[in-house]
Write a protein that holds these residues in place. Structure first.
Motif, short mmCIF file in Angstrom:
data_model
loop_
_atom_site.label_atom_id
_atom_site.label_comp_id
_atom_site.label_asym_id
_atom_site.label_seq_id
_atom_site.Cartn_x
_atom_site.Cartn_y
_atom_site.Cartn_z
N VAL A 47 0.79 -1.37 0.01
CA VAL A 47 -0.03 -0.26 0.05
C VAL A 47 0.87 1.22 0.26
N LEU A 48 0.62 2.05 -0.91
CA LEU A 48 1.34 3.41 -1.26
C LEU A 48 0.55 4.49 -0.61
N GLU A 49 0.91 5.59 0.20
CA GLU A 49 0.54 6.60 0.63
C GLU A 49 0.22 7.59 -0.43
N ASP A 83 -19.88 -4.24 8.75
CA ASP A 83 -18.97 -3.49 8.04
C ASP A 83 -19.12 -2.14 8.55
N ARG A 84 -17.81 -1.23 8.59
CA ARG A 84 -18.13 0.26 8.62
C ARG A 84 -16.90 0.84 7.60
N ARG A 85 -17.25 1.57 6.78
CA ARG A 85 -16.55 1.88 5.62
C ARG A 85 -15.79 3.30 6.04
N ILE A 86 -14.23 3.51 5.92
CA ILE A 86 -13.68 4.75 6.05
C ILE A 86 -13.41 5.42 4.92
N ASP A 87 -14.19 6.49 4.69
CA ASP A 87 -14.00 7.04 3.39
C ASP A 87 -12.76 8.03 3.47
N PHE A 88 -11.87 7.72 2.79
CA PHE A 88 -10.25 8.35 2.69
C PHE A 88 -10.72 9.79 2.16
N VAL A 89 -11.29 9.47 0.76
CA VAL A 89 -11.40 10.93 -0.09
C VAL A 89 -12.27 11.96 0.54
N GLY A 90 -13.46 11.55 1.09
CA GLY A 90 -14.14 12.31 1.75
C GLY A 90 -13.76 12.88 3.04
N LEU A 91 -13.04 12.27 3.83
CA LEU A 91 -12.57 12.59 5.08
C LEU A 91 -11.49 13.52 5.13
N THR A 92 -10.47 13.49 3.93
CA THR A 92 -9.16 14.10 3.94
C THR A 92 -9.14 15.06 2.76
N GLY A 93 -10.34 15.49 2.33
CA GLY A 93 -10.01 16.57 1.15
C GLY A 93 -9.52 15.83 -0.04
N GLY A 94 -9.74 14.65 -0.54
CA GLY A 94 -9.50 13.86 -1.80
C GLY A 94 -8.02 13.15 -1.81
N ARG A 95 -7.92 12.87 -0.66
CA ARG A 95 -6.51 11.99 -0.66
C ARG A 95 -6.96 10.43 -0.58
N ALA A 96 -5.84 9.60 -1.32
CA ALA A 96 -6.18 8.18 -1.33
C ALA A 96 -5.12 7.35 -1.17
N VAL A 97 -4.95 6.02 -1.40
CA VAL A 97 -4.01 5.29 -1.28
C VAL A 97 -3.83 4.51 -2.60
N MET A 98 -2.72 3.87 -3.00
CA MET A 98 -2.53 3.06 -3.98
C MET A 98 -2.06 1.80 -3.80
N VAL A 99 -2.97 0.69 -4.21
CA VAL A 99 -2.29 -0.69 -3.97
C VAL A 99 -1.39 -1.37 -5.14
N TYR A 100 -0.07 -1.24 -4.66
CA TYR A 100 0.82 -1.34 -5.79
C TYR A 100 2.02 -1.95 -5.16
N ALA A 101 2.33 -3.48 -5.46
CA ALA A 101 3.46 -4.25 -4.65
C ALA A 101 4.55 -3.67 -4.67
N LYS A 301 2.77 1.07 7.08
CA LYS A 301 3.53 2.23 6.95
C LYS A 301 4.88 1.85 6.90
N GLY A 302 5.44 0.75 6.99
CA GLY A 302 6.92 0.41 6.98
C GLY A 302 7.55 0.86 5.40
N LEU A 303 6.94 0.47 4.44
CA LEU A 303 7.67 1.05 2.86
C LEU A 303 7.50 2.53 2.85
N ASN A 304 6.45 3.21 3.38
CA ASN A 304 6.21 4.56 2.94
C ASN A 304 7.17 5.40 3.92
N LEU A 305 7.47 4.90 5.08
CA LEU A 305 8.31 5.39 6.10
C LEU A 305 9.87 5.62 5.43
N ALA A 306 10.05 4.23 4.92
CA ALA A 306 11.55 4.21 4.29
C ALA A 306 11.73 5.43 2.97
N ILE A 307 10.59 5.40 2.29
CA ILE A 307 10.72 6.36 1.47
C ILE A 307 10.66 7.74 1.83
#
Ligand code: FAD
Ligand code: DHB
Length: 398
Positions: A47-49, A83-101, A301-307
């Motif tokens: 998961v990429l921030e 289920d409870r959905r957490i709406d990243f885009v709606g709650l952060t003003g348009g930010r999301a994540v990318m699933v890319y290995a 968070k591990g990969l994202n922190l390294a970057i």
């Protein structure tokens, strides 16, 4: 042999740093003990921030990521089958994540470094560092054996240890000068890859009666799933039948939802711990990524922190080579550590919230229930989860 920056380790931290430095005309040599093929094939995070996606795009590395990666605008928390959905885009003003290995990110970085003649040495061994506290007049030296076994000396202005949890860079530092704080968790994760269609449009973080399960994805054909297991388990303890039975039980909903099943072709057990080693600078040696800190994987968070470490360090080295000013090198560690500790806080909180702790007393269980109940009812609590998940700023202003 000499260079400006010697980088130990061709993981996300080392390769992003080398590529960013190249963009500023600063030379580096990357020393890596594994083969290029092994790096391209090792399955890890996924998961990429938003900030990581933006950085890779700005670096000209976004083509395959945007074509093949999957943008996720929210995630699902499934607790006791609800289920409870957490709406990243709606709650952060348009930010999301990318699933890319992670290994796809590494392939893009390796291709870019090699296309511009980057000096990457694979299959090196016996790496040792000396003179890291030296001044500019007598630079540090990295000694190693190259792929043919020949001894090589590399003199550099700076050495950056991006060599992960098992690396050698930290051993060049007087142990008295290192402060390590850490926590171990009484469980691990079993990660699997299987050939099946996606079970869900978004990741599902689930807490069932006997533990955690996570539904992630890699593509339309390949799915990634994790489940809480005993810390001492090996993949052999988990037959395919046991894996599917456990996933079905932990992911069950009241309306009969089930994950799509298919042949499992990869199983690994991931240890769970938190660790921070300070300080991140020792004279002319800097530490970045897992070499300095580890988080439990919940929250990715591990990969994202390294970057983000690599990004801060590239900025500091650029300032030094452009203006002779060491101010950002001096503040690299303290600045990085503020973000690292926020990620530690978030990863530990997500882990505590979503796992069954075998030694939890009744009070701890009730607190966990209350925390989950609050999260499913409070927009403020969901916003906190969303803004941390999509990623906090890399540097001030926070
Ligand atoms: P690394 O990726 O570890 O790279 C370090 C590099 O240095 C390696 O290529 C190594 O071969 C090289 N090296 C080591 N020692 C030497 C030496 N002596 N000489 C030369 N080279 C050396 N994070 C998540 O967020 N989500 C996940 O699901 C997740 N899953 C993971 C699964 C596993 C099995 C592991 C091990 C980690 C996982 N992580 C996950 C963590 C994430 O992958 C790391 O945080 C990330 O790889 C850190 O990048 P890095 O560049 O700091 O270190
Ligand atoms: C993945 C890994 C994580 O640690 C996480 O929290 C979410 C997804 C993954 O590998 O897809």
């Amino acid at each position: 042999m000499r260079t400006q920056v010697a980088i130990i380790g061709a993981g996300p931290a080392g390769l992003v740093l080398s590529q960013l430095l190249d963009g500023q005309g600063i030379e580096s040599v990357v020393l890596e003990c594994r083969s290029q093929e092994a790096i391209r094939a090792t399955i890890r995070a996924g998961v990429l921030e938003q900030g990581t996606v933006d950085l890779l795009t700005d670096m000209g590395l976004g083509k395959r990521m945007h074509n093949e990666g999957l943008r996720h605008e929210g995630t699902v928390l499934r607790v006791g089958g609800v289920d409870r959905r957490i709406d990243f885009v709606g709650l952060t003003g348009g930010r999301a994540v990318m699933v890319y290995a992670q290994h796809e990110v590494l392939k893009d970085l390796l291709d870019a470094r090699l296309a511009t003649g980057g000096d990457l040495r694979f299959n090196v061994s016996d790496v040792t560092l000396s003179g890291i506290t030296s001044d500019m007049a007598s630079r540090p030296v990295v000694r190693f054996r190259d792929a043919s076994g020949a001894a090589v000396s590399l003199r550099a202005d700076f050495v950056v240890g991006c060599d992960g949890t098992q690396g050698v860079s930290r051993s060049a530092v007087d142990p008295q000068a290192l402060q390590t704080v850490e926590r171990h968790y009484p469980f691990g994760w079993l990660g699997i890859l299987c050939k099946a269609p996606p079970s869900s449009d978004e990741l599902i973080y689930a807490l069932g009666a006997d533990g955690f399960a996570l539904v992630s994805t890699r593509s339309c054909e390949v799915q990634r799933m994790y489940l809480q297991c005993d810390p001492g388990d090996t993949p052999d303890d988990w037959s395919d039948d046991r894996i599917w039975a456990t996933l079905r039980a932990r992911l069950a909903t009241h309306d009969g939802w089930q994950p799509n099943e298919g042949p499992i072709f990869d199983k690994t057990v991931v240890g769970m711990r938190s660790r921070v080693i300070e300080p991140m600078r020792h004279g002319r040696l800097f530490l970045a990524g897992d070499a300095a800190h580890v988080v439990p994987p919940t929250g990715a968070k591990g990969l994202n922190l390294a970057i983000s470490d690599a990004r801060l360090l590239a900025r500091a080295l650029t300032r030094f080579y452009r203006d002779g000013n060491e101010d950002l090198l001096d503040t690299y560690g303290p600045t990085a550590l503020r973000r690292i500790w926020r990620a530690q806080r978030f990863s530990t909180w997500m882990t505590t919230l979503l796992h069954r702790f075998p030694d939890a007393d009744a009070y701890a269980r009730k607190l966990q229930d209350a925390d989950l109940d609050y999260l499913t009812r409070s927009r403020a609590a969901c916003t906190t989860l969303a803004e941390n998940y999509v990623g906090l700023p890399v540097a001030p202003p926070w």
